[in-house]
Design a protein around this motif. Sequence first.
Motif, mmCIF file in Angstrom:
data_model
loop_
_atom_site.group_PDB
_atom_site.id
_atom_site.type_symbol
_atom_site.label_atom_id
_atom_site.label_comp_id
_atom_site.label_asym_id
_atom_site.label_seq_id
_atom_site.Cartn_x
_atom_site.Cartn_y
_atom_site.Cartn_z
ATOM 1 N N THR A 59 0.833 -1.216 0.000
ATOM 2 C CA THR A 59 0.000 0.000 0.000
ATOM 3 C C THR A 59 0.857 1.251 0.000
ATOM 4 O OG1 THR A 59 -1.702 -1.196 1.250
ATOM 5 C CG2 THR A 59 -1.857 1.205 1.198
ATOM 6 N N ALA B 24 -4.652 2.315 -8.027
ATOM 7 C CA ALA B 24 -5.585 1.183 -7.974
ATOM 8 C C ALA B 24 -5.070 0.026 -8.826
ATOM 9 C CB ALA B 24 -6.968 1.624 -8.440
ATOM 10 N N GLU B 25 -4.523 0.334 -9.984
ATOM 11 C CA GLU B 25 -4.041 -0.711 -10.872
ATOM 12 C C GLU B 25 -2.845 -1.447 -10.287
ATOM 13 O OE1 GLU B 25 -2.162 -1.172 -15.385
ATOM 14 O OE2 GLU B 25 -3.067 0.726 -14.746
ATOM 15 N N THR C 57 -3.820 -3.301 -6.862
ATOM 16 C CA THR C 57 -4.619 -4.500 -7.109
ATOM 17 C C THR C 57 -3.774 -5.611 -7.699
ATOM 18 O OG1 THR C 57 -6.613 -3.173 -7.468
ATOM 19 C CG2 THR C 57 -6.624 -5.421 -8.316
ATOM 20 N N LEU D 23 -1.546 -7.147 -4.939
ATOM 21 C CA LEU D 23 -2.329 -7.974 -4.018
ATOM 22 C C LEU D 23 -2.720 -9.297 -4.670
ATOM 23 C CD1 LEU D 23 -4.824 -5.749 -1.990
ATOM 24 C CD2 LEU D 23 -2.725 -6.861 -1.228
ATOM 25 N N GLN D 24 -3.097 -9.240 -5.937
ATOM 26 C CA GLN D 24 -3.467 -10.470 -6.651
ATOM 27 C C GLN D 24 -2.270 -11.401 -6.793
ATOM 28 O OE1 GLN D 24 -5.193 -8.852 -10.223
ATOM 29 N NE2 GLN D 24 -7.263 -8.819 -9.378
#
Length: 370
Positions: A175, A189-190, A193, A196-197
């Motif tokens: 983050t 956001a891209e 995300t 995290l994925q």
Amino acid sequence: MASLHARARSVPVSVISRAVEKNFSSADGLLDRLPVGLSICNIDGTLVQYNQRAAALWGHAPSLGAAENRFCGAQKAYRLDGTPVEHDESPMALLLQTGVPQHDRELVIERADGTRITILANLDPLLDDDGNLVGGVSCFQDITERKRAEAEKTVLLRELAHRVNNTFAVIFAITQQSLRTAASPQAFAESFTGRLQALARAHNLLLARDWGGASLSELASTQLAVSCPEMNERVKLEGPLVMLSPAEVVGLGALLHELGANARKYGALSADTGKVDVTWKIRPNGSGEFIDINWVESGGPPVSPPSQRGLGSRLIERGLANAKVDWCFETDGLLCTIELKHERRNAGREDDSDAEVYVEPASSGTHPGH
């Protein structure tokens, strides 16, 4: 069911008494059918009776009335912390001294052959018609497997707590780093995300193998398939079977994700004709080995070193402490070599609960630097 109950009520008590007498011709016969150990001592602690299950749990059939078998038929007894329990400190001795029942006492007893088991004992006083204490009865059962399962559960819960905390630390780092380098909320956001994925994919591989690690091939294919849907045509994976530890799966998975994401944005996979070759080999290293991994991009746009220290050094320093990474920004594309010091291991479960993982993103708008 109703007819069965009615039939039972119609059986005379005398018939039932004769059936009991036939099947249990003595008190010993009745006691020996019990699935738990049972022993009886008189007021001075002399062993006066026990059943077959008690003898099986003790590992021998002690002589009744023998001085060495006062209070208990076990050879030796220990508390759960391993300290010995003297005969006059045993639950039966305390019962006969105080008249107070001893319930749910857990002890480790040593059998005649030297093996040990954990028992759960419940002891109650025996009283005569006038209410005087005349002895005690002990009922005990083997709970060794239950205690072993409880210990394993405790270890697993501690490992789980550590891994959850470590995962939260990784998410926090992702983050902060994604916020620091993002040019816009959409870019944040891209990148956030995607990272995290990547972390979730690594954990899914580990969960599928009961946290026993994963192969380098399946880790690479899982992480790179997201960056390159047409992976079979544009990405080549080649190398021997290598089983990675959980820490290596998470750390190397993060690095492969960053390499794939940057190749899609700025490198070979951003061009229609670009390709990526990921190859690895094993070099012996005493009791362990080195895994040499080569990431080679070709057919893409020219790449150049970033202006600041980013993904490479920090990821390796914090996430893969036993690895060394070199970056080479060739005209045809990025060349990344990873030398990972690796202990030989099987596909079975291995405890890596103390491993720390740290992810450092690439600098915004450039290929990963070192």
